[in-house]
Design an enzyme around this catalytic site. Structure first.
Site, PDB file in Angstrom:
ATOM      1  N   HIS A  33      26.466  40.709  38.080  1.00 52.15           N
ATOM      2  CA  HIS A  33      25.808  40.074  39.219  1.00 52.15           C
ATOM      3  C   HIS A  33      26.926  39.590  40.144  1.00 52.15           C
ATOM      4  O   HIS A  33      27.931  39.044  39.686  1.00 52.15           O
ATOM      5  CB  HIS A  33      24.964  38.881  38.756  1.00 52.15           C
ATOM      6  CG  HIS A  33      24.563  37.972  39.887  1.00 52.15           C
ATOM      7  ND1 HIS A  33      23.467  38.211  40.684  1.00 52.15           N
ATOM      8  CD2 HIS A  33      25.143  36.835  40.363  1.00 52.15           C
ATOM      9  CE1 HIS A  33      23.372  37.254  41.584  1.00 52.15           C
ATOM     10  NE2 HIS A  33      24.372  36.402  41.419  1.00 52.15           N
ATOM     11  N   CYS A 101      21.528  42.498  43.558  1.00 53.74           N
ATOM     12  CA  CYS A 101      22.516  41.640  44.197  1.00 53.74           C
ATOM     13  C   CYS A 101      23.751  42.406  44.634  1.00 53.74           C
ATOM     14  O   CYS A 101      24.377  42.082  45.652  1.00 53.74           O
ATOM     15  CB  CYS A 101      22.905  40.514  43.243  1.00 53.74           C
ATOM     16  SG  CYS A 101      23.457  41.120  41.633  1.00 53.74           S
TER      17      CYS A 101
END
Length: 642
Positions: A33, A101
């Site tokens: 992420h 993301c």
């Protein structure tokens, strides 16, 4: 001016690094992420675009921080950009693999600096999905976004995976962190990210990210469309996504195109359309090495497929061997040659026990002779006997750790001629997939503690005069290691490959025919493993599926050793068969064939040597006699050797 940084977090909390090899056959260090840090703020994509103070998001402190450079864009302009793409990066479009993301941070990095986030983060989804594990897991991940109200604990268990329970728990943990603070939509409408099968798309929302995509991919397909107002765009969209899945970039395969969708309904997408003079919807553009080579207007799906195939053919021309007819090579089984015979285990243990009793035991050993014998008699022997059950029992890590520690003690305490019964025990154990998986995982963290490396290190210093029983059992053990798809690659990379090669090359020429047969089996298994990857890659559109184990110097050494071994083998037709099959696998579809291997074969006179095996005295009194072996020798000589 402001510094631009990339904060990197691991959604798996270290699970991927520890477990990926045994589940996927490939080391994956994290499920990444990322967020962009600029103008004193941390910005990331989750439940829409979120902004927080650096390091204060629900993910905590970053695992790594990358400096992406500085931006000449002012904060006001960047905020306007974020406002513009908010309608693109909404909660309902989020997908753990396809639109996440990292898609967002890659776009922001391009807008701010003209660069991109690191490839190991950007290309992880396609790398993961190219594994059998990833393909099996894909429906479960899609279901997570397709079903309204589904929470991680309610996810279906993926059935076709090596360990369904473990897989489910890992997926639940990752999904929980990825979707933290994200609520599922209240309507029953499937999420846009999974309405159809999504492929390896590269989302683009500005000119900088578009240029970056062209710069970082050899082949690029771009779809300019407006799904809101354009019926043909909606008609062709599912086909485009299917083609992206079939022909998209495969990180491990090395071939495929990057597929881009540019939404002309957004201001930034409309600006890109104007920049590229798009007047018709949909418009498809095709780029090779950053340059546009063709363009297609309209929703003709057959023409679209043809244009993509042509682009990939130009980007990744097929190997010259793909046009050859090789029936004998194609008839070869590429399954590893295994040594499965089970000796009288009590006799093997008794022999090893007598060696232990008569040994001069090292004073500094952490285990006594009694300790070692207890592990062998109460842990190892019962496990090996249980392998004959139906179904056969599998080893657990506790057994293997205890046995590996005892193995190290024995190898240090016994002379080499006394260790071969222990090697033979591990030979049988490696037919258990759980043992191969454990050895592969251990090789990643502590390679010198694996039984394979322990045994190899023991013998290398004694070559070429190592005891025959030790050499023979070790070669058979290494051959059996190729029964594990996750352990096999470990034998062909790094220090382990160097040790295997050091043992293999001289044993191909050993005076004992049984040792030569075992060595020929091992070198065939190595070459067949390479060949499997090459054939699979050709089927997928080009490249080499196992680039990390392709090594030009090693292949040159193997070809030289195998040709010499064929030349010297005058009596054993079975050895000639295995060596010729090995040579064919090393040559066919080799990425180094034209540049290095073909000239080497001429110098070695490989064709003459192979043809000589068919003549009187070449192998036995009359030469190779079996019809299928003769066909294979002729085919490799005539079609793969210059």
């Amino acid at each position: 001016m402001s510094k631009v940084q990339l904060y990197v977090y691991d959604l798996s909390n270290g699970i991927a690094q520890r477990m990926s090899l045994q589940l996927t056959g490939r080391q994956i260090d994290g499920i990444w992420h990322t967020s962009i840090v600029v103008f004193g703020k941390e910005i990331f994509y989750g439940q829409g675009i979120d902004i927080t103070a650096p390091g204060r998001s629900h993910h905590g402190q970053p695992l790594r921080v990358f400096d992406l450079g500085t931006t000449a864009i002012d904060e006001e302009t960047f905020n306007e950009y974020l406002d513009e793409i908010r309608e693109h990066y909404t909660a309902d479009k989020y997908h753990l693999l396809d639109f996440n993301c990292n898609s967002f941070t890659n776009d922001c990095a391009a807008f701010l600096t003209g660069g991109s986030i690191p490839d190991f983060i950007k290309d992880l989804p396609s790398d993961f999905l190219s594994t059998p594990f990833g393909a099996a897991l894909r429906p479960t991940i899609d279901a997570m976004y397709r079903r309204p109200g589904t929470t991680p604990s309610q996810l279906p268990t993926p059935a076709a995976t090596p360990n369904p329970e473990l897989t489910a728990s890992i997926l639940q943990a990752v999904a929980a962190r990825a979707q933290q603070d994200m609520q599922p939509p209240s309507s029953g409408t499937p999420l846009q990210a999974t309405q159809s099968l999504a492929g390896p798309f590269h989302p683009v929302t500005n000119s900088a990210s578009f240029q970056n995509a062209l710069r970082t991919h050899k082949a690029v397909v771009v779809n300019f469309s407006n799904l809101i107002t354009c019926a043909p765009c909606r008609q062709v969209a599912p086909v485009y996504e299917q083609l992206a899945h079939e022909k998209g970039t495969k990180t491990s395969g090395g071939a495929g195109a990057a597929f881009i969708k540019i939404d002309l309904a957004t201001p930034s997408g409309n600006a890109l359309g104007s920049e590229w003079s798009v007047r018709v919807m949909p418009t498809f553009m095709f780029f090779l090495d950053g340059k546009k080579i063709s363009e297609m207007k309209g929703a003709d799906t057959n023409e679209l497929r043809s244009q993509i195939d042509l682009l990939l053919f130009q980007a990744y021309p097929p190997h010259s061997h793909t046009s050859l007819t090789l029936p004998a090579m194609q008839a070869l089984s590429l399954n590893p040659i295994l040594f499965t015979q089970v000796p009288a285990l009590d006799t093997v243990y008794s022999k090893l026990s007598s060696f232990i009793d008569s040994a001069q035991w090292p004073a500094n050993s952490t285990q006594t002779q009694a300790d070692v014998k207890q592990v062998l008699s109460t842990v190892v022997l019962p496990y090996l006997k249980s392998r004959s059950n139906t179904p056969p029992a599998s080893a657990n890590p506790m057994i293997l750790v205890s046995w590996a520690n005892t193995t190290l003690t024995l190898v240090q305490g016994l002379p080499m001629e006394s260790v071969f019964p222990l090697v033979d025990m591990w030979r049988l154990a490696l037919l258990d997939s759980a043992v191969g998986t454990w050895c592969a995982a251990t090789a990643q963290s502590a390679p010198n503690t694996t039984p394979i490396n322990i045994f190899l290190s023991k013998v290398v210093s004694a070559l070429p005069k190592a005891p025959r029983p030790y050499l023979l059992t070790l070669l058979r053990l290494l051959s059996n290691a190729f029964s594990s798809p996750v352990l096999a690659p470990q034998l062909l990379i790094g220090q382990t490959r160097n040790l295997v090669t050091a043992v293999l090359v001289p044993t191909l020429l050993h005076e004992d025919a049984t040792v030569r047969t075992a060595a020929a089996s091992l070198v065939f298994n190595a070459a067949a493993f390479l060949q499997k990857g090459r054939v699979e890659a050709v089927r997928n559109g080009g490249g080499s599926e196992k680039k990390n184990i392709e090594d030009e110097d090693w292949e040159i050494e193997m070809v030289s050793a195998v040709v010499e071994a064929i030349d010297r083998e005058k009596t054993n037709e079975d050895v000639v068969h295995r060596l010729t099959a090995c040579l064919g696998c090393l040559l066919r579809l080799s990425p180094f064939h034209e540049t290095q291997i073909s000239p080497l074969l001429e110098v070695l006179q490989a064709k003459t040597i192979l043809k000589g095996k068919l003549a009187k005295g070449g192998c036995g009194e009359t030469g190779v006699s079996k019809k299928d072996v003769r066909k294979l020798v002729e085919e490799v000589a005539d079609k793969l050797c210059p």
